[in-house]
Design an enzyme around this catalytic site. Structure first.
Site, short mmCIF file in Angstrom:
data_model
loop_
_atom_site.label_atom_id
_atom_site.label_comp_id
_atom_site.label_asym_id
_atom_site.label_seq_id
_atom_site.Cartn_x
_atom_site.Cartn_y
_atom_site.Cartn_z
N ASP A 14 0.81 -1.22 0.00
CA ASP A 14 0.00 0.00 0.00
C ASP A 14 0.84 1.27 0.00
OD1 ASP A 14 -2.10 -1.76 0.22
OD2 ASP A 14 -2.93 -0.87 2.04
N HIS B 53 -5.99 3.17 -3.99
CA HIS B 53 -5.90 3.38 -2.53
C HIS B 53 -6.24 4.84 -2.18
CE1 HIS B 53 -4.91 1.99 1.41
NE2 HIS B 53 -3.77 2.67 1.53
N HIS C 218 3.76 -2.36 3.03
CA HIS C 218 3.77 -1.02 2.47
C HIS C 218 5.07 -0.77 1.71
CE1 HIS C 218 0.90 -0.94 5.77
NE2 HIS C 218 0.28 0.02 5.11
#
Length: 279
Positions: A102, A153, A247
């Site tokens: 992400d 996102h 991430h």
């Protein structure tokens, strides 16, 4: 989440591998029940846009309780029935797992993650923020060329439940536009920042043709707990159908990069197949 070159021939191999993986995992998402005209329940087909987890996975403490809407045809009006949660994992069919990243892309960390994934010829999912994607379109192209799934996102990583519907639509649609302009295809998956979903976000996401994907295993790498801790969390939490949250931006992600280099070959040696869901 404090905010929450390969040669053409090898790229072709990656694309083929991703497609084969997609074919092998067709139908791997759980089914859900939908009301019929008589008010009874009828099973929807396994997989596809309407699939959802049968057994909810306990959410991380910092996550908000999610709701979700079933996706109608792309750009159509969101119609009931409505999900009560996003997709959390893949069906426990074989030793398959999904790796997701992400907040990126970040030119400091994303290239190293892409390099590691390329080395082991496995696909992953990247849920990108629009403001990062707009400034790093070369990395978005590299993701697509390597056969990875590029998901939405939001634009600026806001807390969705605090936004009015107009802002939610702007956050999602602007990001989808950047992805489509860059890769030639709109995103089919999205993830709410911080895992904080609400009904408006699911309805708007559905109108934009996207399915909501959460996660099963949170590495909590955004807290920078150390490479060994991240590796241990992934290996201890590995299992059929697990979706791993990591991430590649949003802070110092050097630990996430180093951890991937260590746990990915161990997962493969343990017999896990790293794949991505397709629609």
């Amino acid at each position: 989440m404090k905010k929450d070159q390969m040669l053409p021939g090898r790229r072709s191999v990656m694309r083929l591998g991703a497609c084969l993986g997609a074919a092998a995992t067709a139908g791997l998402l759980f089914t859900e029940r939908a009301p019929t005209a008589a008010g009874t329940e009828a099973a929807l087909p396994v997989g596809g846009p309407r699939a959802v987890a049968r057994r909810p996975v306990k959410a991380s403490a910092y996550r908000l309780q999610p709701m979700a809407a079933i996706s109608p045809p792309r750009f159509g009006r969101a119609m009931p029935p409505v999900r009560r949660q996003p997709i959390l994992k893949m069906a426990e069919a074989g030793r398959t797992m999904v790796l997701t990243f992400d907040d990126g892309p970040d030119p400091r960390y994303t290239p190293d993650i892409l390099s590691t994934l390329r080395k082991y010829r496995v696909p992953a999912m990247f849920f990108v923020c629009g403001e990062m994607a707009a400034d790093n379109r070369d990395l978005i192209c590299e993701m697509a060329d390597d056969g990875h799934v590029v998901g939405n996102h939001t634009w600026s990583h806001p807390l969705i439940p605090k936004l009015p519907p107009s802002r939610i639509r702007d956050e999602l649609s602007r990001t989808s536009e950047v992805i489509e302009e860059t890769t030639g295809s709109p995103p089919l998956w999205y993830r709410a920042p911080f895992g904080a979903w609400n009904k408006h976000s699911f309805e708007i996401g559905a109108q934009l043709g996207m399915e909501p994907l959460a996660w099963t295993l949170d590495t909590r790498d955004w807290t920078e707990p150390g490479t060994k801790t991240i590796v241990r969390r992934v290996l201890n939490g590995a299992g059929p159908g697990v979706v791993v949250l990591s991430h590649d931006a949003g802070g110092d992600r050097s630990q996430s990069v180093a951890a991937l280099r260590r746990y990915l070959p161990e997962l493969l040696d343990a017999g896990y197949r790293i794949t991505v869901p397709r629609r």
